[in-house]
Design an enzyme around this catalytic site. Structure first.
Site, mmCIF file in Angstrom:
data_model
loop_
_atom_site.group_PDB
_atom_site.id
_atom_site.type_symbol
_atom_site.label_atom_id
_atom_site.label_comp_id
_atom_site.label_asym_id
_atom_site.label_seq_id
_atom_site.Cartn_x
_atom_site.Cartn_y
_atom_site.Cartn_z
ATOM 1 C CG ASP A 18 -0.408 -0.141 2.521
ATOM 2 O OD1 ASP A 18 0.863 -0.376 2.501
ATOM 3 O OD2 ASP A 18 -1.119 -0.150 3.330
ATOM 4 C CB SER A 19 4.555 1.569 -0.125
ATOM 5 O OG SER A 19 4.700 0.477 -0.902
ATOM 6 C CE LYS A 41 3.251 -5.913 3.735
ATOM 7 N NZ LYS A 41 2.678 -4.808 4.441
ATOM 8 C CD GLU A 100 0.142 -1.740 7.876
ATOM 9 O OE1 GLU A 100 -0.049 -0.735 8.744
ATOM 10 O OE2 GLU A 100 0.795 -1.221 6.737
ATOM 11 C CD GLU A 121 7.821 -0.735 7.528
ATOM 12 O OE1 GLU A 121 6.793 -1.649 6.961
ATOM 13 O OE2 GLU A 121 7.873 0.367 6.989
#
Ligand code: KIV
Length: 262
Positions: free
Chosen positions: A43-44, A111, A113, A180
């Protein structure tokens, strides 16, 4: 093509897993032809491709559009895609439909979070056959809660929470977890405690693999220079030079040549 079972074996055999992000067709073609193990439509994309300040602006439509474009260029690599901000907090039906949309756009895994509040949802989709990658530490969708893009897991309580969350994600069926921006020592501990592979970004050398944003490793942004980033190309200057070269050829009447004309 490497798959989730290969990633498991790679961890077992102490072989590192390499992952890079991708958001479009042409770079997918290059990654497909590279030696990279897996590709992530992060989503970057909201920041790198659309210029937003955070990943919060990544919408489901945006994500599935990028996944579909990448998929058209990617034949030989395992494709993971991010679920966008709050996709898992809009009800179970919305969540399943979001997963469905991303998978049908071409992803082979999603993915998600964080762990707190997500475990049942993750368990539901992993038992339905969807591979899920977890993401702990600096989870960028929570940037406002963290007060910025900051190192996480720095005190004992926070470090223990990350370790507990990682174990929860593993028991919910995640095939891998991104770690991260956490101290290398913590990432190493989490990696050793888990049977599933960890993929680090700003988490030191002792994770099962690494992930970087493609544009970051290619050095196309001059103003993103975190400590963890290694730039493998001075992409910004090289691309600008090529554009300026084209510009001067046009202005000096040397492009197109006779050979380049019909
Ligand atoms: O969105 C993203 O690109 C990511 C990676 C950096 C792990 O989540």
């Amino acid at each position: 093509m490497k798959t989730v079972t290969d990633f498991q074996t790679m961890k077992h055999d102490n072989k590192k897993i390499s992952v890079a992000t991708c958001y479009d067709y042409w770079s997918a073609r290059i990654l497909d032809d590279s030696n990279i193990d897996a590709v992530l439509v992060g989503d970057s994309a909201a920041m790198v491709m659309h210029g937003f300040d955070t990943t919060i602006n990544a919408e489901l439509e945006m994500m599935s559009y990028h996944v579909a474009a990448v998929k058209r260029g990617l034949k030989n690599k395992f494709l993971i895609a991010d679920l966008p901000f709050l996709a898992h907090r809009k009800g179970e039906l919305y969540f399943s439909e979001a997963v469905d949309k991303i998978m049908k756009a071409g992803a082979q895994a999603v993915k998600l979070e964080g762990a707190q509040g997500n475990i049942d949802l993750i368990h539901n989709i992993t038992t339905a056959g969807v591979p899920v990658m977890g993401h702990l530490g600096l989870t960028p969708q929570s940037v406002n809660q963290f007060g910025g893009f900051k190192l996480q897991g720095v005190n004992d309580t926070a470090a223990q929470q990350i370790l507990n969350d990682a174990l929860l994600l593993q028991s919910a069926g995640c095939f891998s977890i991104v770690l991260e921006m956490i101290p290398a020592e913590l990432a190493s501990k989490v990696t050793n405690e888990l049977a599933i592979p960890t993929i680090g970004i700003g988490a030191g050398i002792n994770t099962s693999g690494q992930v970087l944003v493609l544009q970051d490793l290619l050095g196309v942004s001059q103003d993103f220079n975190p400590k963890f980033l290694r730039k493998y190309l001075n992409g910004y200057d090289l691309i600008k030079e090529a554009i300026n070269h084209y510009n001067s050829d046009v202005k000096e009447n040397t492009f197109p040549s006779e050979k380049e004309s019909y």
